[in-house]
Design an enzyme around this catalytic site. Structure first.
Site, PDB file in Angstrom:
ATOM      1  N   HIS A 227       0.879  -1.630  -0.069  1.00 20.21           N
ATOM      2  CA  HIS A 227       0.050   0.178   0.212  1.00 20.21           C
ATOM      3  C   HIS A 227       0.927   1.157  -0.126  1.00 20.21           C
ATOM      4  CE1 HIS A 227       0.947   0.824   3.774  1.00 20.21           C
ATOM      5  NE2 HIS A 227       0.626   1.361   4.093  1.00 20.21           N
TER       6      HIS A 227
HETATM    7  C1  UD1 Z   1      -1.957   5.449   5.560  1.00 19.33           C
HETATM    8  C2  UD1 Z   1      -1.129   6.492   6.221  1.00 19.33           C
HETATM    9  C3  UD1 Z   1       0.132   5.154   6.409  1.00 19.33           C
HETATM   10  C4  UD1 Z   1      -0.547   4.231   6.792  1.00 19.33           C
HETATM   11  C5  UD1 Z   1      -2.213   3.545   6.009  1.00 19.33           C
HETATM   12  C6  UD1 Z   1      -3.067   2.699   6.354  1.00 19.33           C
HETATM   13  C7  UD1 Z   1      -0.257   8.566   5.620  1.00 19.33           C
HETATM   14  C8  UD1 Z   1       0.722   9.630   5.570  1.00 19.33           C
HETATM   15  N1  UD1 Z   1      -0.035   7.934   5.678  1.00 19.33           N
HETATM   16  O1  UD1 Z   1      -2.135   5.833   4.068  1.00 19.33           O
HETATM   17  O2  UD1 Z   1       1.037   5.390   7.195  1.00 19.33           O
HETATM   18  O3  UD1 Z   1       0.241   2.973   6.636  1.00 19.33           O
HETATM   19  O4  UD1 Z   1      -2.959   5.025   6.022  1.00 19.33           O
HETATM   20  O5  UD1 Z   1      -4.161   2.098   5.308  1.00 19.33           O
HETATM   21  O6  UD1 Z   1      -1.464   9.463   6.605  1.00 19.33           O
HETATM   22  N2  UD1 Z   1      -8.567   5.541   0.084  1.00 19.33           N
HETATM   23  C9  UD1 Z   1      -9.789   5.215  -0.200  1.00 19.33           C
HETATM   24  N3  UD1 Z   1     -10.663   4.645   0.564  1.00 19.33           N
HETATM   25  C10 UD1 Z   1     -10.416   5.045   1.965  1.00 19.33           C
HETATM   26  C11 UD1 Z   1      -9.617   5.465   2.058  1.00 19.33           C
HETATM   27  C12 UD1 Z   1      -8.708   5.605   1.492  1.00 19.33           C
HETATM   28  O7  UD1 Z   1     -10.658   4.820  -1.448  1.00 19.33           O
HETATM   29  O8  UD1 Z   1     -11.598   4.725   2.410  1.00 19.33           O
HETATM   30  C13 UD1 Z   1      -7.520   5.378  -0.993  1.00 19.33           C
HETATM   31  C14 UD1 Z   1      -8.181   7.304  -2.073  1.00 19.33           C
HETATM   32  O9  UD1 Z   1      -7.899   7.179  -3.442  1.00 19.33           O
HETATM   33  C15 UD1 Z   1      -7.039   7.945  -1.475  1.00 19.33           C
HETATM   34  C16 UD1 Z   1      -5.276   6.813  -0.884  1.00 19.33           C
HETATM   35  O10 UD1 Z   1      -6.563   5.079  -0.783  1.00 19.33           O
HETATM   36  O11 UD1 Z   1      -5.706   8.848  -1.960  1.00 19.33           O
HETATM   37  C17 UD1 Z   1      -5.094   7.143   0.279  1.00 19.33           C
HETATM   38  O12 UD1 Z   1      -4.693   6.908   1.323  1.00 19.33           O
HETATM   39  P1  UD1 Z   1      -4.463   8.067   2.140  1.00 19.33           P
HETATM   40  O13 UD1 Z   1      -5.629   7.834   3.936  1.00 19.33           O
HETATM   41  O14 UD1 Z   1      -4.146   9.244   1.725  1.00 19.33           O
HETATM   42  O15 UD1 Z   1      -3.526   6.862   2.298  1.00 19.33           O
HETATM   43  P2  UD1 Z   1      -2.964   5.596   2.631  1.00 19.33           P
HETATM   44  O16 UD1 Z   1      -2.194   4.957   2.277  1.00 19.33           O
HETATM   45  O17 UD1 Z   1      -4.310   4.361   3.712  1.00 19.33           O
END
Ligand code: UD1
Length: 386
Positions: A227
């Site tokens: 991820h």
């Molecule tokens: C975040 C944390 C990371 C942690 C991870 C656990 C930061 C910088 N990173 O990363 O440390 O290991 O969570 O999972 O805070 N998205 C969805 N649905 C959701 C959530 C996210 O579709 O419910 C998609 C969106 O496109 C989003 C992308 O995933 O832009 C990334 O989500 P984000 O919360 O920014 O970071 P993670 O990669 O999940």
């Protein structure tokens, strides 16, 4: 009078970590002889960083975490905008109600936002999972954890290495003083994720049907999770990891279970060649499944022959369940796992991933006791009360 604590969560692993301490508040007894529930009142704020049911909502019911008292519904976005919205929302809650402290977990943008909002309002910050360092400053998590540790009043370090990292940054013996005149405190607490894995271990065995559903054999499959943005958002890195997975599956005729983070799902479309993507999606040996529930993931971690992951949490849980890990990163914060030989760093390098897999698959690997006594939450609560 009860101490009023605001717990801030936002991303999936934080809901899991918060479950351990919330459970201790509701059910454990303090060393003072009374239940913690008579001494502490916990309110929960969800920033909304994760919002899909299988990334957030479903964990509350499964792990028995109370529904959040506040939800900021911040959602996804560029880091600055996402974090700014969170700071604004957390600040409003902290101004509207009195809290004696803010409890934060890990290193996500939600952690950073909580630390900034509370420190500015001179509210003590308690940071659980303090002192972890990858020393890779290009990781958003590394930036978040450094800022959060430096703003925190009490630092709960899960391992000796974490305490040592804080010492090196001058945080164990610092002249800094907080609004109440107190200095900073560093506490070796053990790991709340270990508390949870042990607490839910037998329940997961009873409730999870994933092994049966996917017709998996004990130690007869690989669990893979990816991820991190540096893996998902880079075509060469994602290609190397997926190619290595296909090679392992085909050469060993071994199923690979691949629970997929929403970002990874999107980036497969962008960063893999059509040919490789088709091979992945059509391989009868690769089981791509939605993000797994906590009970399912710990069952998969317990029964896998080897785990391939870029996640810190999955790396650690696999270790709790004596399963070795190929770490799809150039470095790790959980250096003890690598030092013990239970994890091998392979980065996103196909040859290194294949060689690490061969070194770990079916081999005798040692899993020393590293993460506390599965009662870190009670220790943390006692410290907060003192
Ligand atoms: C975040 C944390 C990371 C942690 C991870 C656990 C930061 C910088 N990173 O990363 O440390 O290991 O969570 O999972 O805070 N998205 C969805 N649905 C959701 C959530 C996210 O579709 O419910 C998609 C969106 O496109 C989003 C992308 O995933 O832009 C990334 O989500 P984000 O919360 O920014 O970071 P993670 O990669 O999940």
């Amino acid at each position: 009078m009860k101490k009023r604590i605001l717990t801030v969560i936002g991303a999936r692993p934080q809901i899991i970590k918060a479950a351990a301490l919330s459970r201790a508040v509701r059910t454990a007894r303090s060393a003072r002889g009374v239940p913690f529930s008579e001494l502490v009142e916990e309110k929960i704020l969800h920033t909304g960083q994760h919002y899909d049911d299988n990334m957030s909502g479903s964990f509350f019911a499964e792990l028995g975490v109370p529904e959040p008292d506040y939800n900021l519904h911040v959602g996804s976005g560029p880091h600055g905008l996402q974090t700014a919205k969170m700071i604004e929302g957390i600040e409003q809650v902290l101004q509207a109600e009195h809290f004696d402290g803010l409890l934060l977990y890990g290193d996500t943008n939600s952690t950073l936002a909580g630390a900034v909002a509370a420190a500015k309002l001179r509210i003590p910050v308690f940071h659980v999972e303090a002192g972890l360092r990858s020393y890779n400053m290009s990781m958003p998590e590394e930036q978040n954890r450094i800022v959060c540790d430096h703003l925190s009043t009490v630092l709960f370090a899960p391992t000796r290495t974490a305490v040592e990292n804080l010492r090196r940054e001058g945080l164990t013996d610092s002249p800094a003083r907080f609004a109440d005149g107190q200095g900073r405190r560093v506490v070796l607490s053990g790991d709340v994720m270990y508390d949870n894995s042990m607490y839910f271990s037998s329940l997961a065995q009873q409730r999870s049907t994933i092994m049966r559903d996917l017709q998996l054999q004990d130690r007869g499959f690989v669990l893979a999770t990816i991820h991190r943005d540096n893996n998902t958002d880079s075509a060469p890195r994602l290609t190397a990891i997926i190619s290595a997975m296909l090679t392992i599956a085909n050469e060993h005729q071994m199923p690979i279970v691949f629970p997929m983070h929403p970002r990874t799902r999107k980036m497969l479309e962008v960063n893999l060649s059509t040919e490789l993507r088709e091979q992945l999606l059509q391989s009868p040996l690769i089981h791509i499944i939605p993000p797994a529930s906590f009970f399912d993931i710990i069952e998969l971690e317990r029964h896998a022959a080897v785990v391939l992951t870029d996640s810190g949490g999955v790396q650690k849980e696999a270790f709790f369940f004596v399963t070795p890990t190929v770490i799809l990163r150039p470095e790790t914060e959980w250096v003890e796992i690598v030092e013990a030989g239970a994890g091998l760093l392979a980065d996103a390098d196909m040859a290194r991933i294949l060689s690490a897999f061969e070194k770990l698959n079916g081999q005798n690997v040692v899993f020393p006791h590293l993460f506390g006594d599965a009662h870190a939450s009670e220790l943390i609560l006692e410290q907060i009360l003192s």
